[in-house]
Design a protein around this motif. Sequence first.
Motif, PDB file in Angstrom:
ATOM      1  N   LYS A   1       0.840  -1.194   0.000  1.00 18.42           N
ATOM      2  CA  LYS A   1       0.000   0.000   0.000  1.00 18.42           C
ATOM      3  C   LYS A   1       0.879   1.249   0.000  1.00 18.42           C
ATOM      4  O   LYS A   1       2.015   1.225   0.476  1.00 18.42           O
ATOM      5  N   ILE A   2       0.334   2.339  -0.543  1.00 22.48           N
ATOM      6  CA  ILE A   2       1.002   3.627  -0.415  1.00 22.48           C
ATOM      7  C   ILE A   2       0.693   4.158   0.978  1.00 22.48           C
ATOM      8  O   ILE A   2      -0.468   4.314   1.350  1.00 22.48           O
ATOM      9  N   ARG A   3       1.746   4.375   1.744  1.00 22.08           N
ATOM     10  CA  ARG A   3       1.558   4.838   3.119  1.00 22.08           C
ATOM     11  C   ARG A   3       2.752   5.733   3.470  1.00 22.08           C
ATOM     12  O   ARG A   3       3.894   5.318   3.330  1.00 22.08           O
ATOM     13  N   MET A   4       2.493   6.941   3.932  1.00 16.40           N
ATOM     14  CA  MET A   4       3.552   7.915   4.142  1.00 16.40           C
ATOM     15  C   MET A   4       4.152   7.790   5.541  1.00 16.40           C
ATOM     16  O   MET A   4       4.110   8.714   6.355  1.00 16.40           O
ATOM     17  N   ASP A   5       4.723   6.627   5.807  1.00 22.59           N
ATOM     18  CA  ASP A   5       5.268   6.323   7.129  1.00 22.59           C
ATOM     19  C   ASP A   5       6.786   6.499   7.103  1.00 22.59           C
ATOM     20  O   ASP A   5       7.501   5.676   6.532  1.00 22.59           O
ATOM     21  N   PRO A   6       7.324   7.554   7.724  1.00 17.78           N
ATOM     22  CA  PRO A   6       8.765   7.798   7.664  1.00 17.78           C
ATOM     23  C   PRO A   6       9.597   6.825   8.497  1.00 17.78           C
ATOM     24  O   PRO A   6      10.823   6.859   8.434  1.00 17.78           O
ATOM     25  N   SER A   7       8.939   5.956   9.274  1.00 16.59           N
ATOM     26  CA  SER A   7       9.679   4.959  10.050  1.00 16.59           C
ATOM     27  C   SER A   7       9.751   3.614   9.328  1.00 16.59           C
ATOM     28  O   SER A   7      10.373   2.676   9.825  1.00 16.59           O
ATOM     29  N   SER A   8       9.131   3.521   8.150  1.00 15.11           N
ATOM     30  CA  SER A   8       9.088   2.266   7.399  1.00 15.11           C
ATOM     31  C   SER A   8      10.188   2.229   6.339  1.00 15.11           C
ATOM     32  O   SER A   8      10.216   3.083   5.444  1.00 15.11           O
ATOM     33  N   PRO A   9      11.093   1.247   6.380  1.00 18.42           N
ATOM     34  CA  PRO A   9      12.133   1.143   5.351  1.00 18.42           C
ATOM     35  C   PRO A   9      11.559   1.011   3.947  1.00 18.42           C
ATOM     36  O   PRO A   9      12.154   1.506   2.981  1.00 18.42           O
TER      37      PRO A   9
ATOM     38  N   GLY B   1       8.586  13.275  25.747  1.00 17.17           N
ATOM     39  CA  GLY B   1       7.630  12.175  25.622  1.00 17.17           C
ATOM     40  C   GLY B   1       7.767  11.559  24.249  1.00 17.17           C
ATOM     41  O   GLY B   1       7.791  12.279  23.249  1.00 17.17           O
ATOM     42  N   GLY B   2       7.900  10.211  24.197  1.00 14.09           N
ATOM     43  CA  GLY B   2       8.103   9.573  22.914  1.00 14.09           C
ATOM     44  C   GLY B   2       7.382   8.251  22.767  1.00 14.09           C
ATOM     45  O   GLY B   2       7.162   7.538  23.755  1.00 14.09           O
ATOM     46  N   GLU B   3       7.006   7.928  21.537  1.00 17.45           N
ATOM     47  CA  GLU B   3       6.335   6.672  21.199  1.00 17.45           C
ATOM     48  C   GLU B   3       7.193   5.870  20.220  1.00 17.45           C
ATOM     49  O   GLU B   3       7.880   6.451  19.373  1.00 17.45           O
ATOM     50  N   GLU B   4       7.110   4.549  20.297  1.00 16.04           N
ATOM     51  CA  GLU B   4       7.891   3.696  19.412  1.00 16.04           C
ATOM     52  C   GLU B   4       7.511   3.863  17.944  1.00 16.04           C
ATOM     53  O   GLU B   4       8.267   3.473  17.053  1.00 16.04           O
ATOM     54  N   SER B   5       6.379   4.467  17.666  1.00 15.60           N
ATOM     55  CA  SER B   5       5.924   4.671  16.290  1.00 15.60           C
ATOM     56  C   SER B   5       6.471   5.955  15.684  1.00 15.60           C
ATOM     57  O   SER B   5       5.898   6.489  14.735  1.00 15.60           O
ATOM     58  N   ALA B   6       7.582   6.456  16.218  1.00 11.35           N
ATOM     59  CA  ALA B   6       8.293   7.616  15.664  1.00 11.35           C
ATOM     60  C   ALA B   6       7.575   8.939  15.913  1.00 11.35           C
ATOM     61  O   ALA B   6       7.616   9.850  15.085  1.00 11.35           O
ATOM     62  N   GLY B   7       6.929   9.056  17.059  1.00 15.48           N
ATOM     63  CA  GLY B   7       6.310  10.311  17.451  1.00 15.48           C
ATOM     64  C   GLY B   7       6.859  10.778  18.778  1.00 15.48           C
ATOM     65  O   GLY B   7       6.963   9.986  19.716  1.00 15.48           O
ATOM     66  N   ALA B   8       7.236  12.054  18.877  1.00 15.33           N
ATOM     67  CA  ALA B   8       7.798  12.572  20.127  1.00 15.33           C
ATOM     68  C   ALA B   8       7.735  14.091  20.121  1.00 15.33           C
ATOM     69  O   ALA B   8       7.550  14.726  19.081  1.00 15.33           O
ATOM     70  N   SER B   9       7.896  14.656  21.304  1.00 16.22           N
ATOM     71  CA  SER B   9       8.092  16.088  21.450  1.00 16.22           C
ATOM     72  C   SER B   9       8.827  16.316  22.766  1.00 16.22           C
ATOM     73  O   SER B   9       8.909  15.406  23.604  1.00 16.22           O
TER      74      SER B   9
END
Length: 538
Positions: free
Chosen positions: A269-277, A382-390
């Motif tokens: 699928k086309i998916r704009m996930d910057p954590s996906s190789p 604060g950070g999540e394993e799915s490549a989200g943080a601040s």
Amino acid sequence: MNERAGTPALETDLIDVDALVKAYYDLKPDVTVPEQRVAFGTSGHRGSSLNTAFNENHIIATTQAIVEYRTKQGITGPLFIGTDPHALSAPAYTTALEVLVGNGVRVLVDQFDDYVPTPSLSHAILAYNRAGNTDEADGIVVTPSHNPPTDGGFKYNPPHGGPADSDATSWIAARANELIAGGLVDVKMSEPSAVETYDFRGAYVDDLENIIDMAAIKASGIRIGADPLGGASVGYWGAIRDRYGLNLTVTNPKVDPTWRFMTLDWDSKIRMDPSSPSAMASVIAHKGDFDILTGNDADADRHGIVTPDGGLMNPNHFLAVAIDYLYSHREGWRADAAIGKTLVSSTMIDRVAGFLGRDLWEVPVGFKWFVPGLIDGSVAFGGEESAGASFVRFDGTVWTTDKDGILLALLASEILAVTGKTPSQRYAELVEHFGDPAYARVDAAATPAQKAQLGKLDGDAITATELAGEKILAKLSHAPGNGAAIGGLKVVTENAWFAARPSGTEDVYKIYAESFKGPEHLRQVQLEAKAIVDAAIA
């Protein structure tokens, strides 16, 4: 892994934008069908118009419900609203404006008719509410984040600037479904003419020097590549380059609602996930052209970090590096500021926290849990394993209370500029000191009834005493940081752990697992985890 993963999208992979938009207006949801109801996940209501899951009536009703919710909460200030480049975002944005204006809400839209990243909207809400105004602002982001081009998404951020909590979203969803069932007779709408403008991009970009060492990045002269992946940050990276004089190239400034320039994700699928190789394959191909290369998803709340020596970093690895660096280079942060992580993030973070002498604040999945700590500075990251943080500013005050992929991408450049080492090299140093964990997520089949049972499972229901040859030290159904229900289970040993959570969209449950004893031990953990969970929900 589909055989086409990582290959360029073909014409046959692309959406029919006209058909998608037509279905948005033509198809009318029946809320007696579960798949056609308004339902907020961890990041808003999402779905495709083709499946009658994201259509005009959904957005009319959801926006009206938000108006009624903010009235109920006494929120009388402006509502900031922004959108991303998904094909369904523009019609949903227009629909929302019609309802907001029809209800007399003061609405602020982007001054330059630009896309608005999620972190930029959070930044705007917080800036207004910290400016001494007598009323409070909130906001809406029209985005399904990294979801495929067929999808639309609708997120509400209350005055704290972060994702709405489950109390708010449950009320909004219930009211929206009630409005749809009632034929939308209680909805007010009018032409969206009376709206004000706000410079989201300028306010955000100008403020970056208060949270990132932009002077150090400029002085280093490092070559930075930034790929917006066709998302809302496309106008921001050029502005950041020009404002701070960086040696930065926007590697792909294209915006196309079909995302035809993407490589296919793991499932084709086309998916704009910057954590996906797989999704980042075309970006990774240019890793040798830059000292740091980064990517963001469609609403720029996620980050992907590519280094010339290591390729695309595992999100867990970069989170550990970011924490190690920040808590050693931010003298203005509170001495007792904790490190926030979700319970499915790597235990490497735990070991880094122990070394730094900082408390670890472990919470369930969902960035909303970090909001209070980021606001008062008691949780500086604060950070999540799915490549989200601040994280917080130099002085320890709040920056955003939603995930900020632009910020984390810039942090990668600061780390290289200040230390002379890439984030990959920094992670190799952590591995040498703390060990090398193997981490993976797999799915296991489960019926809807079994998923419901897993979501309510108590740790005491697990009778096993060992996991992959090690004594079980904890069986958790509530997060140790804030005592909130996990909505699943986490089992911990000295060198490994697994967590199991039901999927919200498929008949599977997700098993997250990690082992500091290598890949073979990880596989053993995964097999035994499935057996333990299956026995508990049989």
